[in-house]
Every structure is written in structure tokens, then in C-alpha cells.
Design a protein around this motif. Structure first.
Motif, PDB file in Angstrom:
ATOM      1  N   THR A   1       0.003  -3.463   4.062  1.00 18.69           N
ATOM      2  CA  THR A   1      -0.633  -4.439   4.771  1.00 18.69           C
ATOM      3  C   THR A   1      -1.188  -4.835   6.521  1.00 18.69           C
ATOM      4  O   THR A   1      -2.774  -4.627   6.933  1.00 18.69           O
ATOM      5  CB  THR A   1      -2.140  -4.302   3.436  1.00 18.69           C
TER       6      THR A   1
ATOM      7  N   VAL B   1       0.883  -1.154   0.169  1.00 17.37           N
ATOM      8  CA  VAL B   1       0.354   0.242   0.004  1.00 17.37           C
ATOM      9  C   VAL B   1       0.440   1.071  -0.322  1.00 17.37           C
ATOM     10  O   VAL B   1       1.629   1.114   0.997  1.00 17.37           O
ATOM     11  CB  VAL B   1      -1.075   0.141   0.826  1.00 17.37           C
TER      12      VAL B   1
ATOM     13  N   TRP C   1      -8.334   2.640   6.564  1.00 23.84           N
ATOM     14  CA  TRP C   1      -8.181   2.593   8.081  1.00 23.84           C
ATOM     15  C   TRP C   1      -8.721   2.780   9.338  1.00 23.84           C
ATOM     16  O   TRP C   1      -8.585   3.577   9.326  1.00 23.84           O
ATOM     17  CB  TRP C   1      -6.931   1.296   8.114  1.00 23.84           C
TER      18      TRP C   1
ATOM     19  N   ARG D   1      -4.659   5.903   6.116  1.00 16.61           N
ATOM     20  CA  ARG D   1      -3.977   5.356   5.277  1.00 16.61           C
ATOM     21  C   ARG D   1      -2.723   5.305   4.993  1.00 16.61           C
ATOM     22  O   ARG D   1      -1.816   6.702   5.458  1.00 16.61           O
ATOM     23  CB  ARG D   1      -3.509   5.132   3.709  1.00 16.61           C
TER      24      ARG D   1
END
Ligand SMILES: [Zn+2]
Length: 472
Positions: free
Chosen positions: A118, A73, A197, A205
Motif C-alpha cells: 500500500t 492489499v 486509489w 487498486r
């Protein structure tokens, strides 16, 4: 021989003796792939140099705990997934698999742990909380930034002039130039089209840099021995890792920073638009053995620019075959007889040269020179009356040791293939001569000579034979 490995430490700018934190063990972190595309040959150069380093430690009796992150990510993976209209996991999975496949094909030893960004959001959030508590980080518009002016050591790795710092100016980009040094994002506020998140520090994130700080400490401890990467990781990535980790933990992050230099293709920076951008698959499609590629990548000192050309790859193939052919002949020449102390001495000398070269900041040229010197000295023995079984074994086991580190599995060409290839070259040389292109004709002759094949022009045509002991 006790191991005394010296490495160039980017932090001090000097070659230093390696002293592990825990005797006999190395904790090693290497920045892994950002899985938004297939790795190119320049990426593989970094991974191969790191593998050489790791294999040297293993060969010299160290235990190695090796962690390599997978960046699944960041700005690039998100951009790629959105462009394709798929989720992040679905987008990155094929690249993760391709990375593992190519790594094995290039004989790179797998790391002990491949943490994925992640899967470590919790650890990153914890680290950011600490940075907020200790006042090294601040919130702005839902994002959290690292305040570089609060960390006086900022810039020490990349030798940034602290007067150029622009504290307070900040950006969300993961990658930026040294000229625009600024506060960087630890946590990015939710944005349209980006994964989110829900966490204790708010929704959003992670930035790119925080993952390596969080995951390295989790698996290797707050202070560990060696951190590797390419020179383009020095700024901002590694500089930011140091800032985050040392500000949060209050202890030194890494003792030795070891960076591999760039790879260029035909003397130019690789780029898709120039058509000089190669993945491993592109190169193998031209009929090369992956270990020829490995030989080429490994045989240039890691702190030198490597100019990738197909000519250089051909030379790497020839060098690798020279070792393979020698081992084939060694096997064939072995016969009954006692061991000769001179051979044992010769091998000991070669081993000493090989080890001394590698221990001197991975001086691969010196290490390989010791190997080829042994080949040159041993050839006469093979040709004049053979070599005893025990001596052949002594030499062969040294080559097995060499290959524990270099890992190019030198194999002789199968006889039929060798002959077909030689005949093709002879034909090409005859054609060049008929065209009065003597430069090319001589070039082909020299190429064969390199591979240990001598041409003889006789009145019945061209004959070839195996060269005698190569001249130094
Ligand atoms: Zn990293």
C-alpha cells in the motif's frame, strides 16, 4: 577457502554455481507474508530455508541486501477486512506485528527492507504505465491486463506449454491454476467494497503480482541476484513477475530462482477443516521451544517435502539437546594442558564437511552429519582424561560458527529438568513392561539412548548413566 556456493535454479532446472552481479554481494528478494491471517508452519518453512540461505552467504563473507515485501492489499486481505467490517490497515496491522514477533522467536534475521504494497502504489502505477506504452498491457472495462502472448518468454520458469496459452482470456483473480493460464490483472477497476486509489492510470487498486516487480526493482535494481519463495509461488506469481519486469525494463529480472518445497502434516496437505493446520503459536502451546521448531524446519533439505509430525519435532528436540549436552560436557571437561594437533585437525575436517555440505545447494544433512561426527569423535576425549582448554575452545568456537548459520542455539537441559525427565521415562518404561508392552518399553529405552542416557537393570531397580562415546 573461497566460497563456491551452488544453488538449484528453477529457471534452468539445474544446480548452478552462484556468481553474484557485484563481487562479494548478494541482492536477495523473498516473497513475504500476505497479512490476512497468521502464518502457518508451512509458511515458516519457506522463511526458515531463506534464512539458512542468507546466513550461509553472510557466514561465507558476502554482504547481503535482503528485501521482503508485505502484501497488505490483495484479494485475501480485502475479503478479510470486509468480513470483519474494518479498514484494510486496521485489519492487517495485527498480522504484520505477529509476523515480526514469530520471525524473531524463530531466530530469522530481519530483512533490510519490508516494503508494504500500500506504500508503493506510485511505483506500481509507473511500471504499469511503461507496460501500456510498450504495448504489453491493455485496458478493458477500467482494468488493465498483461497480454501474455506479447511476451515470448512467458512460461519459461514454470515450464508451461505455450500452446496451452489462451491469450485474450483474462481474469481478475490473483491466484489461479496452471491449467487456466490467461492474461492477468495489473490494475483492477474500482469495485464495491474495495479500496480505491486515484492515479494517473485511473482509479482502482493493484493486482497482487505487480507489487513484487515494482518493489524489488526499487530496492534491488532492475536485475538482481536471487529471488526466493515457495514452490507454489512459481505459477502464476513468479512467472508473472518475470513477465512484468522484463517486458517493462528490457533486461533480465533475476539470475537465480530458488524455491522451497511444501510442508505437509502427518503426510497430508494442511487444511483448517482437517484440523492439521498449525501456526507457530499452536505448536509452542504444546510446550516446545521455538528453536526445536526451527531445527526441524531447517534440518530437511529445502527441495524435499517436509512431513511435519510431533514425533519428528521430538526428534528435532533430541538432536538439538544432544549438541547442547555435548557443549555442556565440553565446558565441564576442559582442563589445563597444551593443544593437541589431532583435535585441531578434527575440527578442520568438520568445518570443511559443514561448509561443503551447505555450499552444495544447502545440503543440510551432509552439513549436520559433519557436526555430529565431530561430537562422536570428541566424546572419548572428554571421557578419557579430559580435554585441554585450548582444544575445548577450538571445538566450542566451531560450534559457535555452526550456529551463526543454523541458529538453533543448542542449550543443554538444566540438570534437574534432565533428571526429572529421565525418571519420568524410566517410570513409563516400567509401566510398559508391567503391561507386557515390550515394544513400547524398548522404544523408551532407545529414545533415552538417543539422548545419551543408558539404562541398567540391576537387582535394586533401574539405574541410569550418561552414555560413553556414542557408537556410529
Ligand atoms: Zn512476491
Amino acid at each position: 577457502m573461497a566460497a563456491m556456493i551452488r544453488l538449484h535454479n528453477t529457471l534452468s532446472g539445474r544446480v548452478e554455481e552462484f556468481v553474484p552481479i557485484e563481487s562479494g554481494s548478494v541482492k536477495l528478494y523473498t516473497c513475504g507474508p500476505t497479512v490476512y491471517d497468521f502464518p502457518h508452519i508451512g509458511n515458516w518453512r519457506s522463511y526458515v530455508f531463506e534464512d539458512l540461505l542468507k546466513r550461509l552467504f553472510l557466514y561465507r563473507g558476502f554482504r547481503v541486501l535482503h528485501v521482503m515485501n508485505i502484501t497488505d492489499v490483495d484479494d485475501k486481505t480485502i475479503r478479510g477486512a470486509n468480513a470483519k467490517g474494518v479498514g484494510l490497515d486496521e485489519y492487517t496491522q495485527p498480522f504484520i506485528e505477529a509476523f515480526a514477533r514469530d520471525r524473531d522467536v524463530l531466530a530469522i534475521l530481519p530483512a533490510d527492507v519490508y516494503p508494504r504494497a500500500t506504500a508503493h502504489i506510485e511505483e506500481m502505477v509507473g511500471l504499469i504505465e511503461t507496460l501500456l506504452e510498450k504495448d504489453f498491457a491493455y485496458r478493458k472495462d477500467g482494468s488493465i491486463y498483461f497480454a501474455i502472448d506479447k511476451f515470448p518468454a512467458y512460461g519459461r520458469l514454470s515450464k508451461i506449454n505455450r500452446e496451452d496459452l489462451r491469450p485474450g482470456s483474462h481474469s481478475d483473480a490473483d491466484e489461479y491454476a496452471k491449467e487456466s493460464v490467461h492474461d492477468f490483472a495489473l490494475w483492477k477497476a474500482p469495485k464495491e467494497g474495495e479500496p480505491v486509489w486515484e492515479t494517473r492510470i485511473g482509479p482502482g487498486r493493484p493486482g497482487w503480482h505487480i507489487e513484487c516487480s515494482a518493489m524489488s526493482s526499487k530496492y534491488l535494481g532492475r536485475t538482481f541476484d536471487i529471488h526466493c519463495g515457495g514452490v507454489d509461488n512459481i505459477f502464476p506469481h513468479h512467472e508473472n513477475e518475470i513477465a512484468q519486469s522484463e517486458a517493462a525494463n528490457g533486461v533480465k529480472f533475476v539470475n537465480y530462482w530458488v524455491h522451497g518445497h511444501h510442508l505437509v502434516v502427518d503426510g497430508e496437505k494442511m487444511s483448517k477443516s482437517k484440523g492439521n493446520f498449525y501456526t507457530l503459536t499452536d505448536i509452542l502451546a504444546r510446550g516446545y521451544d521455538p528453536l526445536d521448531v526451527r531445527y526441524l524446519l531447517v534440518a530437511t533439505h529445502y527441495r524435499k517435502m517436509l512431513n511435519f509430525t510431533f514425533e519428528a519435532l521430538d526428534q528435532a528436540r533430541t538432536a538439538r539437546r544432544r549438541i547442547g549436552n555435548f557443549l555442556g560436557e565440553l565446558r565441564a571437561a576442559a582442563q589445563d594442558g597444551p593443544s593437541d594437533p589431532a583435535v585441531v585437525r578434527m575440527v578442520d575436517e568438520a568445518r570443511a564437511g559443514f561448509v561443503a555440505g551447505l555450499e552444495d545447494d544447502l545440503n543440510i544433512s551432509e552439513a549436520l552429519a559433519a557436526v555430529f561426527t565431530l561430537i562422536k569423535s570428541a566424546y572419548p576425549l572428554l571421557q578419557c582424561g579430559g580435554i585441554s582448554g585450548p582444544d575445548a575452545l577450538t571445538i566450542a568456537s566451531f560450534f559457535a560458527e555452526v550456529d551463526e548459520v543454523v541458529a538453533v542455539k543448542p542449550a543443554p537441559l538444566p540438570r534437574e529438568q534432565l533428571e526429572a525427565e529421565i525418571l519420568n521415562k524410566i517410570e513409563a518404561r516400567q509401566k510398559a513392561r508391567a503391561d507386557r508392552d515390550f515394544k513400547r518399553a524398548d522404544g523408551i529405552r532407545d529414545e533415552l539412548l538417543e539422548a545419551g542416557i543408558v539404562l541398567e537393570d540391576t537387582k535394586d531397580g533401574v539405574r541410569w548413566k550418561k552414555a560413553g562415546p556414542p557408537k556410529s
